[in-house]
Design an enzyme around this catalytic site. Structure first.
Site, PDB file in Angstrom:
ATOM      1  N   CYS A 188       0.819  -1.213   0.000  1.00  0.00           N
ATOM      2  CA  CYS A 188       0.000   0.000   0.000  1.00  0.00           C
ATOM      3  C   CYS A 188       0.859   1.273   0.000  1.00  0.00           C
ATOM      4  CB  CYS A 188      -0.920  -0.003   1.217  1.00  0.00           C
ATOM      5  SG  CYS A 188      -0.032   0.199   2.778  1.00  0.00           S
ATOM      6  N   ALA A 236       3.036   1.856   2.998  1.00  0.00           N
ATOM      7  CA  ALA A 236       4.251   1.030   2.941  1.00  0.00           C
ATOM      8  C   ALA A 236       5.321   1.715   2.101  1.00  0.00           C
ATOM      9  CB  ALA A 236       3.936  -0.353   2.367  1.00  0.00           C
ATOM     10  N   ARG A 274      12.247  -4.857   6.287  1.00  0.00           N
ATOM     11  CA  ARG A 274      12.820  -4.635   4.966  1.00  0.00           C
ATOM     12  C   ARG A 274      14.325  -4.896   4.896  1.00  0.00           C
ATOM     13  NH1 ARG A 274      13.317   0.507   2.554  1.00  0.00           N
ATOM     14  NH2 ARG A 274      13.403   0.510   0.288  1.00  0.00           N
ATOM     15  N   HIS A 308       5.841   6.635  -2.489  1.00  0.00           N
ATOM     16  CA  HIS A 308       7.165   7.173  -2.836  1.00  0.00           C
ATOM     17  C   HIS A 308       7.050   8.652  -3.167  1.00  0.00           C
ATOM     18  CE1 HIS A 308       7.914   2.898  -4.608  1.00  0.00           C
ATOM     19  NE2 HIS A 308       8.113   2.901  -3.301  1.00  0.00           N
TER      20      HIS A 308
HETATM   21  S1  CFN Z   1       9.138  -0.045  -3.223  1.00  0.00           S
HETATM   22 FE1  CFN Z   1      11.066  -0.053  -4.346  1.00  0.00          FE
HETATM   23  S2  CFN Z   1      12.610   1.302  -3.714  1.00  0.00           S
HETATM   24  S3  CFN Z   1      11.133  -0.062  -6.525  1.00  0.00           S
HETATM   25 FE2  CFN Z   1      12.390  -1.682  -5.773  1.00  0.00          FE
HETATM   26  S4  CFN Z   1      14.403  -0.924  -5.651  1.00  0.00           S
HETATM   27 FE3  CFN Z   1      11.470  -3.558  -4.320  1.00  0.00          FE
HETATM   28  S5  CFN Z   1       9.355  -3.741  -3.756  1.00  0.00           S
HETATM   29 MO1  CFN Z   1      10.581  -4.365  -1.972  1.00  0.00          MO
HETATM   30  S6  CFN Z   1      10.841  -2.355  -0.903  1.00  0.00           S
HETATM   31 FE4  CFN Z   1      12.524  -2.562  -2.284  1.00  0.00          FE
HETATM   32 FE5  CFN Z   1      13.458  -0.693  -3.731  1.00  0.00          FE
HETATM   33 FE6  CFN Z   1      12.993   0.761  -5.790  1.00  0.00          FE
HETATM   34 FE7  CFN Z   1      10.161  -1.934  -2.914  1.00  0.00          FE
HETATM   35  S7  CFN Z   1      14.441  -1.544  -1.953  1.00  0.00           S
HETATM   36  S8  CFN Z   1      12.622  -4.629  -2.829  1.00  0.00           S
HETATM   37  S9  CFN Z   1      12.068  -3.707  -6.485  1.00  0.00           S
HETATM   38  N1  CFN Z   1      11.857  -1.749  -3.920  1.00  0.00           N
HETATM   39  C1  HCA Z   2       6.872  -3.200   0.786  1.00  0.00           C
HETATM   40  C2  HCA Z   2       8.209  -3.691   1.245  1.00  0.00           C
HETATM   41  C3  HCA Z   2       8.708  -4.883   0.491  1.00  0.00           C
HETATM   42  C4  HCA Z   2       7.922  -6.125   0.772  1.00  0.00           C
HETATM   43  C5  HCA Z   2       8.668  -7.348   0.375  1.00  0.00           C
HETATM   44  C6  HCA Z   2       7.980  -8.642   0.197  1.00  0.00           C
HETATM   45  C7  HCA Z   2      10.182  -5.075   0.900  1.00  0.00           C
HETATM   46  O1  HCA Z   2       6.570  -3.212  -0.409  1.00  0.00           O
HETATM   47  O2  HCA Z   2       6.112  -2.779   1.627  1.00  0.00           O
HETATM   48  O3  HCA Z   2       6.831  -8.709  -0.268  1.00  0.00           O
HETATM   49  O4  HCA Z   2       8.633  -9.637   0.481  1.00  0.00           O
HETATM   50  O5  HCA Z   2      11.038  -5.087   0.053  1.00  0.00           O
HETATM   51  O6  HCA Z   2      10.424  -5.241   2.092  1.00  0.00           O
HETATM   52  O7  HCA Z   2       8.670  -4.598  -0.906  1.00  0.00           O
END
Ligand code: CFN
Ligand code: HCA
Length: 540
Positions: A60, A63, A94, A193
């Protein structure tokens, strides 16, 4: 049926077959068979509402704001205004690591929450929020306190911004500001974001006008230090003589954000989550930005060379080449060791908004082929490349988010390069924002699927039986129960770093272990061996 018997289009049809016609129509636009078009990239539907009823991989808006962008900064107290569940389930899940620094200020291991109860929902929670800010201040005296709205706060209308303004004034030496990042604000993490980026820029970036030491000063945007990635990137940058003055936001601090406007160049790692800050730094302070990628050894070398080329100093460029030569030797050795066992194997990647693309390079270095991939919440520019939709900044879920006015008070800033020099660079072929996107980088005939769901994930695995499937914790065990190794590319399970040179070698070994483990072929669920055990449902 084996994967070889299927064409990508037939797989797409198979995925859609089970849906009611309206759902099938909507999902069809998010599933793309990658084809080479003459002058353009095929279009994919992205960043639209998930269809109710399907089990999405998404998270969401709260998050994306609290967990992703603000979570990794150690010396800001992050207070969640809402019921305890939203705080507890965002508490250190995370794997973003931090070095508490000489002052030892690290609030990341804490979960701060107003723990709203039924009575607060009925009578309002502003008093409770004020008390929570005061309590956090009295206990820790942090430089900054951030407040995050969860869904119920938006629904009852607590004015978290007014409370924050009042408390900032009252406390005097603590920067208090808030985020209207209610979970329902957008269709995914992505809106979070954007909300986070705007508020950090408005309330924090550029608030301290101290000079920063060091040569070749950069900001590293969109690096969150998962599993220590940021530490490895910093190690490499330091060896090259490049000064990273602010990481947004892994292993970062309040002061780094406050002085980020002192950089000469912004380097954008995860474009999806932070392009807004990169653009605002450029508009307000004249700091140009380039796209970099430190996932993959070749990508790391390429990104370092690009930074060297931007600064254009021969001594820096020589040093970068020397570092690459030295760091590459053990990486190549690790590659040579595992490649006979990984060559030709197949992978599927369904992750967030950038890793499903970036990690394809690491798999390619192992000789592995990505046969299907997609993002959870990326936008069309992440799929198709920035050039394809040149001015696409705000779309679908970002529409209701107030755009912050950055050009109104441009700060006098002396760019390292004059307009002429910048133009010269571009004319010599230096592409500032040469971001290709996932689709053009993938093979013809591969599948690109946005916002994959549980049903489609299982179907894909059943049809293709990939050697490895990469996604998150919600997918992990359902995939493994199908007898396929599953690697978490969010948290890295318990591993990492995977960025930079050392990270690449680390990743090669990890994937070798996973795709060559025989344990998966021994796995059969009890009902597969003894069909009489399977449940039968009798409907009266
Ligand atoms: S929201 Fe982003 S900030 S888009 Fe990417 S690299 Fe994932 S989903 Mo999990 S939290 Fe994580 Fe980053 Fe960019 Fe999220 S560190 S792994 S692919 N990510
Ligand atoms: C998020 C965080 C997440 C969840 C990872 C997962 C992360 O989107 O709220 O589903 O295992 O990287 O911790 O993307």
């Amino acid at each position: 049926n084996t994967a070889a018997a299927w064409t990508a289009s037939a797989v797409k049809e198979e995925l859609l077959k089970k849906y009611p016609p309206k759902v099938a129509r909507k999902r069809a636009a998010s599933i793309l068979v990658n084809e080479a078009l003459e002058n353009s990239t095929p279009e994919i539907q992205a960043n639209v509402r998930t269809i109710p009823g399907v089990i999405t991989m998404r998270g969401c808006t709260y998050a994306g704001c609290k967990g992703v962008i603000m979570g990794p900064t150690r010396d800001i107290v992050n207070i969640v205004h809402g019921p305890i569940g939203c705080s507890f389930y965002a508490w250190l899940t995370r794997r973003n690591q931090t070095d508490p620094g000489p002052d030892g200020q690290n609030y990341m291991p804490y979960a701060f929450s107003t723990d709203m109860q039924d009575s607060d929902i009925i009578f309002g929670g502003e008093k409770k929020l004020k008390a929570a800010i005061q309590e956090a201040y009295d206990l820790f005296h942090p430089k900054g306190i951030c407040v995050f709205a969860t869904c119920p706060v938006g629904l009852i209308g607590d004015d978290i911004h007014a409370v924050s303004r009042e408390m900032k004034e009252k406390l005097g030496d603590c920067n208090v500001f808030a985020f209207s990042c209610e979970g329902y604000k957008g269709v995914s993490q992505s809106a979070g974001h954007h909300i986070a980026n705007n508020q950090v820029f408005r309330h924090l970036v550029g608030t301290e006008d101290r000079a920063k030491e060091g040569e070749y000063k950069i900001n590293l945007l969109g690096e969150y230090n998962i599993g220590g990635d940021g530490f490895e990137i910093d190690r490499v940058l330091k060896r090259c003589g490049i000064t990273n003055i602010a990481t947004f936001s892994g292993n970062s601090s309040y002061d780094q954000f406050a002085t980020a406007h002192k950089a000469d160049l912004s380097c954008v790692m995860c474009h999806r989550s932070i392009n807004y800050v990169a653009d605002m730094l450029e508009t307000k302070y004249g700091i140009p930005w380039i796209k970099v990628n430190f996932i993959g050894a070749e990508a790391t070398a390429k990104s370092l060379r690009k930074i060297g080329q931007y600064f254009g100093d021969k001594a820096l460029q020589d040093r970068i080449e020397a570092v690459i030569a030295e760091e590459m030797a053990p990486v190549k050795a690790a590659q040579a060791e595992v490649r006979p066992r990984t060559q030709g194997k197949t992978a599927m990647l369904f992750v967030g908004g950038s890793r499903a693309h970036h990690y394809q390079e690491l798999f390619a270095e192992l000789g592995m082929k990505t046969i299907a991939a997609g993002y959870e919440f990326a936008h069309r520019d992440d799929y198709e490349g920035r050039q394809v939709i040149p001015n696409l900044k705000v779309d679908a879920d970002s529409r209701n988010i107030e755009e912050i006015e950055v050009s109104a008070d441009p700060v006098a800033y002396k760019p390292r390069k004059s307009a002429g020099e910048m133009q010269g660079l571009e004319e010599s072929g230096f592409a500032f924002k040469d971001y290709d996107g996932m689709i053009p980088d993938m093979d013809k005939g591969s599948l690109v699927i946005d916002d994959l769901n549980q049903y489609e994930a299982e179907k894909l695995v059943e049809i293709f039986k990939p050697d490895i499937f990469c996604a998150g914790i919600k997918e992990k065990y359902s995939i493994q129960k199908l007898g396929i190794p599953m690697k978490q590319l969010h948290s890295y399970d318990y591993g990492g770093p995977y960025a930079g040179f050392k990270g690449a070698a680390n990743f090669y070994r990890e994937i070798d272990r996973m795709v060559n483990s025989r344990v998966w072929s021994y796995m059969k669920a009890p009902w597969q061996e003894n069909p009489e055990l399977s449940a039968t449902y009798v409907w009266e």
